[in-house]
Scaffold this motif. Structure first.
Motif, short mmCIF file in Angstrom:
data_model
loop_
_atom_site.label_atom_id
_atom_site.label_comp_id
_atom_site.label_asym_id
_atom_site.label_seq_id
_atom_site.Cartn_x
_atom_site.Cartn_y
_atom_site.Cartn_z
N GLU A 240 -23.22 11.32 3.15
CA GLU A 240 -24.43 11.60 2.15
C GLU A 240 -25.46 10.39 2.67
O GLU A 240 -25.04 9.37 2.69
CB GLU A 240 -24.10 11.48 0.87
N LYS A 241 -26.76 11.05 2.69
CA LYS A 241 -27.88 9.90 2.83
C LYS A 241 -27.97 8.87 1.50
O LYS A 241 -28.11 9.34 0.40
CB LYS A 241 -29.13 10.74 3.12
N LEU A 242 -27.96 7.70 1.87
CA LEU A 242 -28.05 6.47 0.82
C LEU A 242 -29.43 6.56 0.25
O LEU A 242 -30.48 6.73 0.91
CB LEU A 242 -27.75 5.28 1.32
N PRO A 243 -29.56 6.10 -0.86
CA PRO A 243 -30.84 5.96 -1.68
C PRO A 243 -31.73 4.93 -0.82
O PRO A 243 -31.40 4.19 -0.06
CB PRO A 243 -30.84 5.48 -2.88
N GLU A 244 -33.05 5.04 -0.98
CA GLU A 244 -33.92 4.07 -0.19
C GLU A 244 -33.84 2.57 -0.79
O GLU A 244 -33.60 2.58 -2.10
CB GLU A 244 -35.59 4.40 -0.71
N GLY A 245 -33.65 1.59 0.11
CA GLY A 245 -33.36 0.23 -0.57
C GLY A 245 -32.02 0.08 -0.84
O GLY A 245 -31.72 -1.06 -1.56
N PHE A 246 -30.97 0.86 -0.67
CA PHE A 246 -29.82 0.97 -1.07
C PHE A 246 -29.13 -0.48 -0.64
O PHE A 246 -29.23 -0.89 0.42
CB PHE A 246 -28.74 1.83 -0.57
N GLN A 247 -28.41 -1.18 -1.47
CA GLN A 247 -27.87 -2.49 -1.34
C GLN A 247 -28.59 -3.82 -1.07
O GLN A 247 -28.45 -4.66 -0.59
CB GLN A 247 -26.75 -2.54 -0.16
N ARG A 248 -29.95 -3.57 -1.43
CA ARG A 248 -31.09 -4.61 -1.40
C ARG A 248 -31.28 -5.23 -2.75
O ARG A 248 -30.92 -4.67 -4.00
CB ARG A 248 -32.49 -3.95 -0.66
N SER A 249 -31.81 -6.36 -2.68
CA SER A 249 -31.97 -7.08 -3.92
C SER A 249 -32.93 -6.17 -5.13
O SER A 249 -32.12 -6.30 -6.31
CB SER A 249 -33.08 -8.27 -3.71
N GLU A 250 -33.77 -5.63 -4.87
CA GLU A 250 -34.48 -4.84 -5.81
C GLU A 250 -33.69 -3.76 -6.37
O GLU A 250 -33.69 -3.46 -7.47
CB GLU A 250 -35.81 -4.20 -5.34
N TYR A 251 -32.91 -3.20 -5.59
CA TYR A 251 -31.94 -1.95 -5.98
C TYR A 251 -30.90 -2.59 -6.90
O TYR A 251 -30.74 -1.83 -7.95
CB TYR A 251 -31.38 -1.18 -4.48
#
Length: 290
Positions: A240-251
């Motif tokens: 599946e396509k991951l959400p924008e910014g997945f696994q980044r600090s802000e997320y």
């Protein structure tokens, strides 16, 4: 031959062909814009064009964190150099020797103590310049030594994480550092000492699955990758396509895994306030701008 040909032209050619030092400029690895190395050093390696936080060495982070850039490093315990006699395209002992020569570090974790905003603190910084900050027996011993030093000095422990995960050349020995570092964190808990984790880019693998996620307060630099497995692996697994910014600090802040996302320039002041609150000390006085 005229005066212009004999004298002026060679002078102009010499000015135009003057060599420029290789380390005068560098490119941002996010926006690809050029920036003067001296300007980047003053800005703590934050791109002046896009605000991207570039990777920093362990000693740079130490200098940025301690008051006046003054700190005292400790010697880390010695461990077996090559427990598995590992060799791929190169002997593990040779890789360690090269890493130590290039980084001038003994391991992928540098431990020191000193003052942070006028308050005693022990700081451990992972070194991405040493075998990508991978976790082996030496790093595990260094982390436990940092915990013991914090208990001995009755001081908070601040850890900057930056790692590619477990060190494959040490196999199961590397994986055993996950519970070992967890025991170190428990030592701090029993002593009632604050444990602050600062996530930097990237923090992955066994480090994020052990001591990195056990802090009393989790702080992260902007847009840092914080994960166990990388986004590409996860996307291929779940298909599946991951959400924008997945696994980044802000997320991760939005989903409760990170408490604060702070710019590098404000990080030292934040750490000072956190130490003051967690140890119930008076609020620190900010250092005068240099």
């Amino acid at each position: 031959m005229s005066w212009l040909t004999d004298y002026v032209r060679p002078k102009l050619r010499g000015l135009l062909q003057r060599e420029v030092p290789d380390n005068l400029w560098t490119n941002c690895d996010s926006c690809s814009q050029m920036a003067l190395v001296k300007d980047l050093e003053k800005a703590q390696k934050v791109c002046p064009h896009c605000g991207h936080h570039m990777r920093a060495t362990a000693r740079e982070r130490m200098a940025w964190t301690f008051d006046g850039g003054e700190y005292t490093c400790i010697d880390i315990p010695k461990v077996p150099v090559d427990p598995l006699n590992f060799r791929d395209s190169k002997r593990y002992t040779d890789r360690l020797k090269d890493a130590r020569n290039k980084s001038q570090l003994d391991e992928a974790l540098l431990v020191a103590h000193g003052k942070v905003q006028g308050q005693d603190a022990v700081v451990a910084v992972m070194a991405p310049e040493f075998l990508l900050g991978t976790m082996g027996a030496g790093l595990g011993e260094a982390f436990v030594a940092a915990c013991r030093l914090a208990v001995l000095q009755k001081a908070p422990l601040i850890v900057y994480t930056a790692s590619g995960g477990a060190r494959m050349q040490e196999g199961a020995v590397s994986l055993m550092q996950m519970p070992r570092t967890t025991i170190g964190v428990q030592m701090l808990r029993e002593a009632g000492l604050p444990y602050i984790v600062v996530f930097t880019n990237p923090t992955t693998g066994g480090v994020s699955a052990s001591f990195a996620m056990l802090g009393d307060v989790h702080v992260a630099e902007p847009n840092a990758l914080i994960a166990f497995a990388g986004p590409r692996v996860i996307q291929d697994t779940v298909r599946e396509k991951l959400p924008e910014g997945f696994q980044r600090s802000e997320y991760l802040r939005e989903h409760g895994m990170v408490d604060i996302v702070e710019k590098r320039s404000e990080l030292k002041a934040l750490l000072g306030r956190l130490i003051g609150m967690l140890t119930k000390q008076p609020a620190p006085v900010a250092e005068a701008a240099e």
